[in-house]
Scaffold this motif. Structure first.
Motif, PDB file in Angstrom:
ATOM      1  N   UNK A  78      10.019 -21.065  25.726  1.00 31.77           N
ATOM      2  CA  UNK A  78       8.615 -20.643  25.927  1.00 31.77           C
ATOM      3  C   UNK A  78       7.917 -21.714  25.671  1.00 31.77           C
ATOM      4  N   UNK A  79       7.017 -22.179  26.458  1.00 33.38           N
ATOM      5  CA  UNK A  79       6.092 -23.245  26.129  1.00 33.38           C
ATOM      6  C   UNK A  79       6.917 -24.743  25.312  1.00 33.38           C
ATOM      7  N   UNK A  80       8.306 -24.562  25.602  1.00 29.96           N
ATOM      8  CA  UNK A  80       9.103 -25.875  25.106  1.00 29.96           C
ATOM      9  C   UNK A  80       9.640 -25.608  23.812  1.00 29.96           C
ATOM     10  N   UNK A  81       9.580 -24.349  23.694  1.00 30.55           N
ATOM     11  CA  UNK A  81      10.265 -24.024  22.313  1.00 30.55           C
ATOM     12  C   UNK A  81      11.404 -22.725  22.444  1.00 30.55           C
ATOM     13  N   UNK A  82      12.438 -23.151  22.004  1.00 31.93           N
ATOM     14  CA  UNK A  82      13.564 -22.013  22.121  1.00 31.93           C
ATOM     15  C   UNK A  82      13.175 -20.772  21.269  1.00 31.93           C
ATOM     16  N   UNK A  83      13.083 -19.566  22.119  1.00 32.09           N
ATOM     17  CA  UNK A  83      13.003 -18.205  21.410  1.00 32.09           C
ATOM     18  C   UNK A  83      13.896 -17.202  21.780  1.00 32.09           C
ATOM     19  N   UNK A  84      14.478 -16.616  20.785  1.00 32.64           N
ATOM     20  CA  UNK A  84      15.170 -15.521  20.912  1.00 32.64           C
ATOM     21  C   UNK A  84      14.356 -14.060  20.935  1.00 32.64           C
ATOM     22  N   UNK A  85      14.781 -13.593  22.112  1.00 32.09           N
ATOM     23  CA  UNK A  85      13.955 -12.259  22.426  1.00 32.09           C
ATOM     24  C   UNK A  85      14.802 -11.517  23.145  1.00 32.09           C
ATOM     25  N   UNK A  86      15.436 -10.368  22.576  1.00 33.23           N
ATOM     26  CA  UNK A  86      16.325  -9.349  23.375  1.00 33.23           C
ATOM     27  C   UNK A  86      15.672  -8.060  23.295  1.00 33.23           C
ATOM     28  N   UNK A  87      14.411  -7.928  23.375  1.00 31.62           N
ATOM     29  CA  UNK A  87      13.855  -6.731  23.559  1.00 31.62           C
ATOM     30  C   UNK A  87      14.310  -5.887  24.744  1.00 31.62           C
ATOM     31  N   UNK A  88      14.388  -4.731  24.857  1.00 34.73           N
ATOM     32  CA  UNK A  88      14.954  -4.315  26.295  1.00 34.73           C
ATOM     33  C   UNK A  88      14.208  -4.750  27.583  1.00 34.73           C
ATOM     34  N   UNK A  89      12.594  -4.583  27.437  1.00 34.48           N
ATOM     35  CA  UNK A  89      11.905  -5.068  28.508  1.00 34.48           C
ATOM     36  C   UNK A  89      12.138  -6.508  28.925  1.00 34.48           C
TER      37      UNK A  89
END
Length: 147
Positions: A78-89
């Protein structure tokens, strides 16, 4: 399902260790691997910001039935940054985006790239189970998740 004897992790063709090869070189590697008997390919939403899934999709076009296909969700650029996001949506959106980038209607194994500690793992897995029920993925996995 018959499990493959040979597999290829595709990350380095679009992401991580140094400058990745050109798309043409990456396709040549993937096609040579398939021609040489590799029957399992592993990619992820994260790798190259989705470009790796696109590359794998190009390589397996017309050969989908030869491959046990795996990909991962829950971690992205996301914008060149690694993001952990495992929200169901997010998981639901990433399943559909992976299918589109890969050019397939079914991924054999789809798993969480990392456990998002802000989200109960059962909620993330429930979103993956919905994708199984919908016929979008065959099996669920968890990467780097332990007790």
């Amino acid at each position: 399902m018959r499990l493959p004897r040979l597999g290829l992790g595709c990350m380095n063709l679009s992401h991580a260790y140094g400058v990745p090869p050109s798309e043409d070189e990456g396709l040549a590697v993937l096609r040579a691997a398939l021609d040489g008997g590799v029957t399992h390919l592993d990619t992820a939403t994260l790798y190259g910001g989705g470009r790796n899934e696109q590359l794998v999709g190009l390589a397996i076009a017309g050969r989908r039935d030869e491959v046990v296909l795996a990909s991962k969700c829950g971690m992205a650029q996301v914008d060149g940054v690694k993001v952990i996001d495992a929200r169901p949506d997010t998981v639901r959106h990433q399943v559909d985006a992976s299918l589109k980038r890969l050019g397939v209607d079914h991924i054999d194994l789809y798993y969480l790239h990392r456990w998002d500690k802000k989200v109960p793992v059962g909620e993330s897995v429930a979103a993956l189970a919905e994708a199984v029920d919908a016929g979008k993925i065959g099996a669920i996995g968890l990467s780097e998740v332990s007790v």
